[in-house]
Design a protein around this motif. Structure first.
Motif, PDB file in Angstrom:
ATOM      1  N   TRP A 147     -13.919 -50.461  15.563  1.00  0.00           N
ATOM      2  CA  TRP A 147     -12.534 -51.044  15.116  1.00  0.00           C
ATOM      3  C   TRP A 147     -11.504 -50.228  14.800  1.00  0.00           C
ATOM      4  O   TRP A 147     -10.271 -49.827  15.021  1.00  0.00           O
ATOM      5  N   ALA A 148     -12.010 -49.195  13.737  1.00  0.00           N
ATOM      6  CA  ALA A 148     -11.230 -48.279  13.027  1.00  0.00           C
ATOM      7  C   ALA A 148     -10.975 -47.452  14.292  1.00  0.00           C
ATOM      8  O   ALA A 148      -9.739 -46.834  13.961  1.00  0.00           O
ATOM      9  N   ARG A 149     -11.536 -46.792  15.027  1.00  0.00           N
ATOM     10  CA  ARG A 149     -11.514 -45.901  15.854  1.00  0.00           C
ATOM     11  C   ARG A 149     -10.218 -46.473  16.745  1.00  0.00           C
ATOM     12  O   ARG A 149      -9.136 -45.817  17.253  1.00  0.00           O
ATOM     13  N   TRP A 150     -10.114 -47.853  17.266  1.00  0.00           N
ATOM     14  CA  TRP A 150      -9.007 -48.610  17.946  1.00  0.00           C
ATOM     15  C   TRP A 150      -7.805 -48.648  17.038  1.00  0.00           C
ATOM     16  O   TRP A 150      -6.927 -48.446  17.709  1.00  0.00           O
ATOM     17  N   GLY A 151      -8.040 -48.683  15.919  1.00  0.00           N
ATOM     18  CA  GLY A 151      -7.050 -48.667  15.005  1.00  0.00           C
ATOM     19  C   GLY A 151      -6.083 -47.400  15.105  1.00  0.00           C
ATOM     20  O   GLY A 151      -4.832 -47.378  14.521  1.00  0.00           O
ATOM     21  N   GLU A 152      -6.611 -46.278  15.331  1.00  0.00           N
ATOM     22  CA  GLU A 152      -6.108 -45.075  15.397  1.00  0.00           C
ATOM     23  C   GLU A 152      -5.389 -44.915  16.763  1.00  0.00           C
ATOM     24  O   GLU A 152      -4.406 -44.345  16.791  1.00  0.00           O
ATOM     25  N   ILE A 153      -6.042 -45.529  17.880  1.00  0.00           N
ATOM     26  CA  ILE A 153      -5.269 -45.679  19.060  1.00  0.00           C
ATOM     27  C   ILE A 153      -4.049 -46.414  18.869  1.00  0.00           C
ATOM     28  O   ILE A 153      -3.068 -45.936  19.315  1.00  0.00           O
ATOM     29  N   ASP A 154      -4.049 -47.808  18.445  1.00  0.00           N
ATOM     30  CA  ASP A 154      -3.242 -48.691  18.522  1.00  0.00           C
ATOM     31  C   ASP A 154      -3.020 -49.143  16.785  1.00  0.00           C
ATOM     32  O   ASP A 154      -3.475 -49.891  16.241  1.00  0.00           O
ATOM     33  N   THR A 155      -1.803 -48.745  16.193  1.00  0.00           N
ATOM     34  CA  THR A 155      -1.527 -48.649  14.924  1.00  0.00           C
ATOM     35  C   THR A 155      -1.410 -50.110  14.517  1.00  0.00           C
ATOM     36  O   THR A 155      -1.442 -50.640  13.384  1.00  0.00           O
ATOM     37  N   ASN A 156      -0.745 -50.840  15.677  1.00  0.00           N
ATOM     38  CA  ASN A 156      -0.780 -52.604  15.283  1.00  0.00           C
ATOM     39  C   ASN A 156      -1.784 -53.366  15.457  1.00  0.00           C
ATOM     40  O   ASN A 156      -1.773 -54.394  15.448  1.00  0.00           O
ATOM     41  N   LEU A 157      -3.046 -52.735  15.669  1.00  0.00           N
ATOM     42  CA  LEU A 157      -4.155 -53.454  15.884  1.00  0.00           C
ATOM     43  C   LEU A 157      -4.425 -54.742  14.923  1.00  0.00           C
ATOM     44  O   LEU A 157      -4.895 -55.697  15.347  1.00  0.00           O
TER      45      LEU A 157
END
Length: 164
Positions: free
Chosen positions: A125-135
């Protein structure tokens, strides 16, 4: 989020527009016979794959195009349903029939899907958050937790993976 910062609700287009965009993307993939519509993850970004599952009630093959990133040999996506309520049908299908296939730019892979849990889910989830800062803002729009879906190479199928 730190104290003192106001949470801003991310903007989403109307549901009809999201569904239209999905239909156009699938249509382009079909018309161009897979030469358009899929791409590898870019640096610090995501790619697009085509997941084919077995319908949980119909038993028929169902395909959807999803965003993903690579985590070692695994592919990681989110069961987000366009950030709308409810679980996407492909995720419900995958829970019933975890064996599926993915089409990538460099070929097809047999995979087995599962939900990430615990520390693995937090890390992905944190890695997705790096990709999409609005996650986190998008996830807050949903009434239930968004599943982080791991698509692992299917056991015994490593000889069909691209590059082998």
């Amino acid at each position: 989020m730190s104290v003192g910062k106001r949470a801003t609700r991310p903007w989403l287009p109307p549901r009809w527009f999201i569904r239209l965009a999905w239909s156009v993307h699938r249509g382009l993939y079909r018309v161009f016979r897979g030469r358009v519509g899929l791409w590898r993850p870019r640096a610090n970004g995501w790619g697009a794959l085509r997941l084919t599952t077995t319908g949980r009630r119909s038993g028929q093959q169902r395909s959807v195009i999803l965003g993903y990133f690579e985590d070692g040999p695994n592919l990681v996506t989110l069961a987000m349903n366009g950030w709308g309520a409810g679980e996407p049908a492909w995720w419900l299908n995958l829970q019933t029939h975890p064996d599926a296939t993915v089409d990538l730019v460099d070929g097809q892979r047999p995979v087995r899907g599962r939900a990430a849990t615990g520390d693995e889910r937090s890390r992905l989830w944190a890695r997705w958050g790096e990709i999409d800062t609005n996650l986190d803002g998008y996830a807050a729009l949903r009434s239930s937790e968004t599943a982080v879906v791991v698509l692992e190479p299917r056991p015994g199928a490593s000889d069909t993976l691209p590059g082998n």
